[in-house]
Design a protein around this motif. Structure first.
Motif, PDB file in Angstrom:
ATOM      1  N   LEU A  58       2.278  13.374  10.014  1.00 35.82           N
ATOM      2  CA  LEU A  58       2.755  12.612   8.861  1.00 35.82           C
ATOM      3  C   LEU A  58       1.590  11.899   8.181  1.00 35.82           C
ATOM      4  N   GLU A  59       0.750  11.276   8.967  1.00 36.69           N
ATOM      5  CA  GLU A  59      -0.408  10.576   8.403  1.00 36.69           C
ATOM      6  C   GLU A  59      -1.397  11.554   7.783  1.00 36.69           C
ATOM      7  N   ALA A  60      -1.546  12.725   8.393  1.00 39.62           N
ATOM      8  CA  ALA A  60      -2.444  13.742   7.833  1.00 39.62           C
ATOM      9  C   ALA A  60      -1.941  14.232   6.476  1.00 39.62           C
ATOM     10  N   MET A  61      -0.630  14.086   6.250  1.00 37.85           N
ATOM     11  CA  MET A  61      -0.024  14.476   4.981  1.00 37.85           C
ATOM     12  C   MET A  61      -0.275  13.425   3.902  1.00 37.85           C
ATOM     13  N   GLY A  62      -0.859  12.294   4.305  1.00 38.34           N
ATOM     14  CA  GLY A  62      -1.140  11.233   3.349  1.00 38.34           C
ATOM     15  C   GLY A  62      -0.086  10.158   3.278  1.00 38.34           C
ATOM     16  N   VAL A  63       0.886  10.177   4.195  1.00 40.18           N
ATOM     17  CA  VAL A  63       1.915   9.140   4.213  1.00 40.18           C
ATOM     18  C   VAL A  63       1.354   7.913   4.926  1.00 40.18           C
ATOM     19  N   SER A  64       1.339   6.757   4.227  1.00 36.89           N
ATOM     20  CA  SER A  64       0.857   5.520   4.836  1.00 36.89           C
ATOM     21  C   SER A  64       1.963   4.893   5.655  1.00 36.89           C
ATOM     22  N   LEU A  65       1.630   4.527   6.862  1.00 28.98           N
ATOM     23  CA  LEU A  65       2.597   3.906   7.760  1.00 28.98           C
ATOM     24  C   LEU A  65       2.322   2.413   7.856  1.00 28.98           C
ATOM     25  N   LYS A  66       3.380   1.636   7.723  1.00 25.93           N
ATOM     26  CA  LYS A  66       3.273   0.181   7.792  1.00 25.93           C
ATOM     27  C   LYS A  66       3.042  -0.228   9.245  1.00 25.93           C
ATOM     28  N   ARG A  67       2.053  -1.067   9.474  1.00 24.67           N
ATOM     29  CA  ARG A  67       1.743  -1.557  10.808  1.00 24.67           C
ATOM     30  C   ARG A  67       1.980  -3.065  10.868  1.00 24.67           C
ATOM     31  N   PRO A  68       2.574  -3.540  11.958  1.00 26.64           N
ATOM     32  CA  PRO A  68       2.854  -4.977  12.044  1.00 26.64           C
ATOM     33  C   PRO A  68       1.593  -5.791  12.263  1.00 26.64           C
ATOM     34  N   ALA A  69       1.539  -6.966  11.651  1.00 24.77           N
ATOM     35  CA  ALA A  69       0.412  -7.869  11.885  1.00 24.77           C
ATOM     36  C   ALA A  69       0.533  -8.536  13.245  1.00 24.77           C
ATOM     37  N   ASN A  70       1.777  -8.722  13.692  1.00 25.62           N
ATOM     38  CA  ASN A  70       2.046  -9.373  14.983  1.00 25.62           C
ATOM     39  C   ASN A  70       2.898  -8.457  15.854  1.00 25.62           C
ATOM     40  N   GLY A 116      12.908 -18.988   6.855  1.00 21.71           N
ATOM     41  CA  GLY A 116      11.807 -19.635   6.149  1.00 21.71           C
ATOM     42  C   GLY A 116      10.467 -19.076   6.570  1.00 21.71           C
ATOM     43  N   ASP A 117       9.404 -19.776   6.155  1.00 18.39           N
ATOM     44  CA  ASP A 117       8.043 -19.301   6.437  1.00 18.39           C
ATOM     45  C   ASP A 117       7.743 -19.253   7.926  1.00 18.39           C
ATOM     46  N   GLY A 118       8.454 -20.052   8.706  1.00 15.47           N
ATOM     47  CA  GLY A 118       8.203 -20.057  10.139  1.00 15.47           C
ATOM     48  C   GLY A 118       8.953 -18.973  10.897  1.00 15.47           C
ATOM     49  N   SER A 119       9.732 -18.162  10.196  1.00 13.06           N
ATOM     50  CA  SER A 119      10.484 -17.098  10.853  1.00 13.06           C
ATOM     51  C   SER A 119       9.547 -15.982  11.296  1.00 13.06           C
ATOM     52  N   PRO A 120       9.962 -15.168  12.258  1.00 10.11           N
ATOM     53  CA  PRO A 120       9.132 -14.053  12.712  1.00 10.11           C
ATOM     54  C   PRO A 120       8.814 -13.078  11.579  1.00 10.11           C
ATOM     55  N   GLU A 121       7.714 -12.364  11.722  1.00 16.09           N
ATOM     56  CA  GLU A 121       7.247 -11.426  10.700  1.00 16.09           C
ATOM     57  C   GLU A 121       8.310 -10.405  10.330  1.00 16.09           C
ATOM     58  N   PHE A 122       8.998  -9.852  11.320  1.00 11.61           N
ATOM     59  CA  PHE A 122       9.993  -8.813  11.068  1.00 11.61           C
ATOM     60  C   PHE A 122      11.091  -9.336  10.156  1.00 11.61           C
ATOM     61  N   VAL A 123      11.524 -10.580  10.375  1.00 12.27           N
ATOM     62  CA  VAL A 123      12.585 -11.180   9.572  1.00 12.27           C
ATOM     63  C   VAL A 123      12.084 -11.498   8.170  1.00 12.27           C
ATOM     64  N   ARG A 124      10.867 -12.052   8.094  1.00 16.75           N
ATOM     65  CA  ARG A 124      10.308 -12.417   6.778  1.00 16.75           C
ATOM     66  C   ARG A 124      10.075 -11.180   5.908  1.00 16.75           C
ATOM     67  N   ALA A 125       9.641 -10.086   6.513  1.00 17.03           N
ATOM     68  CA  ALA A 125       9.402  -8.856   5.756  1.00 17.03           C
ATOM     69  C   ALA A 125      10.690  -8.356   5.120  1.00 17.03           C
ATOM     70  N   PHE A 126      11.778  -8.410   5.887  1.00 17.39           N
ATOM     71  CA  PHE A 126      13.051  -7.943   5.341  1.00 17.39           C
ATOM     72  C   PHE A 126      13.573  -8.892   4.267  1.00 17.39           C
ATOM     73  N   SER A 127      13.520 -10.191   4.531  1.00 17.48           N
ATOM     74  CA  SER A 127      14.047 -11.148   3.560  1.00 17.48           C
ATOM     75  C   SER A 127      13.242 -11.115   2.265  1.00 17.48           C
ATOM     76  N   GLY A 128      11.926 -10.863   2.382  1.00 18.70           N
ATOM     77  CA  GLY A 128      11.100 -10.736   1.180  1.00 18.70           C
ATOM     78  C   GLY A 128      11.525  -9.544   0.348  1.00 18.70           C
ATOM     79  N   TRP A 129      11.782  -8.415   1.011  1.00 17.24           N
ATOM     80  CA  TRP A 129      12.258  -7.226   0.294  1.00 17.24           C
ATOM     81  C   TRP A 129      13.606  -7.504  -0.361  1.00 17.24           C
ATOM     82  N   LEU A 130      14.504  -8.172   0.362  1.00 17.61           N
ATOM     83  CA  LEU A 130      15.848  -8.432  -0.135  1.00 17.61           C
ATOM     84  C   LEU A 130      15.816  -9.257  -1.426  1.00 17.61           C
TER      85      LEU A 130
END
Length: 591
Positions: free
Chosen positions: A100-112, A305-319
């Motif tokens: 998939l990556e060789a095809m040029g698809v960028s995969l999101k990697r967690p910071a934490n 809020g800002d103190g929430s875990p990364e996974f939760v903040r990423a979704f809420s930001g998209w929403l």
């Protein structure tokens, strides 16, 4: 109505999601001429569902993690997964991600990556986690499909498969734009048409997932497994509908049942550990309370809020960014049919056990079992989509013969020429045996050369034709609404034997009604026929205020018959599981 094949390919792939795209790309790379057909067009299906940020994808951290991941899948699957298939699946994930990556698809990697919120649903340990985002997938897949010369049949839904000598040999499509049938001959077919969530009135699934490929495969002699295991997920019904609710946010939420009583804190905490409902988990009371709130949904308020875990903040930001909904605003949620854990039984190469017929993605089963670990649906589509494409190409090329003519294309149409294919391989088309076209086959004789269906076909080496009955049931849209109401009433979270038997009887009555001989001929419908919005909504087609064409009415009848067959098999599987295993099984166990 006689429909002669107008084009020929080595491999026909059905479905425009991850599994279908991967199958088409790999089949083309293996040297096959490929057609990719999808009712909703390429980059569709649940893989590209707009009601969430993207897809999670997991795999083993390293070689040492493989055995634990296999054992965990088998445990979570409660004995309903196939051990050899699971082992092959997990071992294939790293290679599929690298491709998939060789095809040029960028995969999101967690910071934490060590945050506990990255532990997948139903799992006990952190795995390698990656995120698949639609834009990157579309660019990567689009380039690869173009480079492989894959011909696209956008807006074409599969309605039948021709079998010749026990082999899948051709496909009948309905073209929604031209409102006509199209037949294609081929050496192999890959089914990647999605799951069965479209059988329910509330669904977190792409509209093109019409739940027809399961019935088509069964008609051809394939086996269906684990259909009873449908994932039921919470989703928003207000302030927006059809949007996935991030289960990790339950830990930061307050919720109230139908009588206004607050949901207990320990239940909310437990429910935050998995997205789909499970009757075996401590968070199950929340789902029953949510179901009791009805179509209006359960009231919920999240403190993200800002103190929430990364996974939760990423979704809420998209929403908030993409949907205009603040994660902290009052909302209402309800149970939605989401993803299928079962479907067409396949082996490690995607073969359905029927020569020339392969399958991949959510329409398949055997690699998950009762519960599915989060992030493995996309992994399934990648691994088995690639494998099915390669296997189909090898089968087709072996069937047609390794020759220069096998990939010849018509300069005027862009389709493979049937005559060139045959002559280039040294085949004498005239001497090939015509298959028996008398009568409509049953499941028992479908392996011997005929597919049970609404059409009859005659085939030669390199060509195929279908005879479609020119009569239609005039209320297909109403039948679909009744089917969805039945499935939603009896086959979601709360189930019991009486309810499932009532569902089986209702579906049987619908089948009799749709199957009655006293149809009005399609040509007599005129302006009195059901509006296009009713008939086309069955497969996610764009509504229209104009009356349906005759072909559209016939196609709608063929479609609802297939949907009823899939629904009947699903309910039968639910009843069988109740009688043999009781409520030991998870979400789709009967309470």
């Amino acid at each position: 109505m006689h429909i002669e094949s107008e084009s020929s390919f080595d491999v026909v792939v059905v479905g425009g999601g991850i599994a279908g795209c991967c199958a088409a790309i790999e089949a083309a790379r293996a040297g096959a001429s490929v057609c990719l057909a999808s009712a909703s067009g390429v980059f569709s299906g649940s893989s590209f569902y707009p009601g969430t940020w993207g897809l999670g994808l997991i795999g083993p951290h390293d070689a040492a993690d493989i055995d634990d991941m296999v054992e965990t899948i088998l445990h979570v699957g409660r004995g309903a997964a196939t051990a050899a298939l699971v082992d092959s699946f997990v071992r294939g994930i790293p290679e599929a991600i690298a491709a998939l990556e060789a095809m040029g698809v960028s995969l999101k990697r967690p910071a934490n990556p060590d945050e506990p919120q990255y532990i997948p649903c139903f799992d006990h340990s952190l795995r390698m986690w990656r995120g698949l985002e639609r834009d990157s997938m579309e660019r990567g897949f689009g380039r690869a499909l173009c480079e492989g010369g894959v011909v696209r049949f956008d807006g074409c839904e599969l309605l039948d498969i021709a079998m010749d000598g026990g082999c899948a040999h051709g496909a009948l499509f309905f073209d929604r734009s031209a409102k006509r049938f199209r037949a294609v001959s081929c050496g192999a077919i890959v089914l990647a048409g999605g799951g069965v969530a479209g059988l329910y009135k509330r669904s977190l699934s792409a509209s093109g997932n019409s739940a027809t490929v399961q019935a088509i495969a069964a008609r051809c002699g394939a086996r269906l497994v684990n259909l009873e295991f449908m994932q039921v997920m919470p989703g928003l019904v207000a302030p927006r509908r059809n949007i996935v609710f991030n289960e990790k946010a339950f830990r930061f939420a307050r919720a109230w049942d139908a009588s206004g009583e607050p949901i207990a804190r320990d239940v909310l905490e437990a429910r935050s550990e998995h997205g789909p409902f499970s009757c075996e988990r401590a968070g199950a009371p929340l789902d029953f309370a949510m179901e009791a709130c009805g179509d209006e949904g359960m009231e919920i308020a999240c403190d993200v809020g800002d103190g929430s875990p990364e996974f939760v903040r990423a979704f809420s930001g998209w929403l908030e960014r993409e949907c205009g909904v603040s994660a902290s605003a009052p909302a209402r949620i309800a149970p939605y049919a989401h993803a299928s854990n079962g479907g067409i039984a396949i082996d490690e190469h995607g073969s359905c056990g029927v020569p020339g017929l392969f399958a991949a993605g959510e329409c398949t089963g055997g690699m998950h079992g009762a519960d599915r670990i989060g992030g493995l649906a996309s992994a399934n589509a990648l691994v088995f989509g690639r494998r099915a494409g390669v296997a189909a190409a090898k089968f087709a090329r072996g069937f047609v013969g390794e020759c220069a003519g096998a990939n010849a294309r018509s300069e005027t149409s862009g389709f493979a020429s049937v005559d060139t294919l045959a002559s280039g391989c040294g085949l004498d088309v005239g001497s090939c045996r015509d298959s028996d076209a008398e009568g409509i086959a049953t499941k028992s004789d479908s392996r011997n050369g005929r597919c049970a269906g609404d059409s009859r076909f005659r085939s030669r080496c390199g060509s195929v034709s279908f005879e479609v009955e020119e009569r239609a049931y005039p209320a297909s849209g109403a039948a679909l609404r009744e089917l969805r109401e039945t499935m939603s009433t009896h086959c979601m979270i709360s189930r019991d034997a009486d309810g499932l038997k009532a569902a089986a009887n209702a579906i049987s009555a619908l089948q009799e009604r749709v199957g009655e001989a006293a149809y009005a001929p399609a040509a007599s419908f005129g302006s009195e026929s059901e509006p296009a919005s009713e008939l086309m909504s069955v497969s996610g087609f764009a509504p229209s205020s104009s009356p349906c064409s005759d072909a559209a009415s016939i196609a709608a009848t063929m479609r609802i018959r297939l949907q009823l067959e899939t629904a009947s098999a699903t309910v039968a599987a639910m009843l069988a599981r109740k009688e043999s295993c009781g409520s030991h099984y998870r979400s789709d166990a009967v309470q």
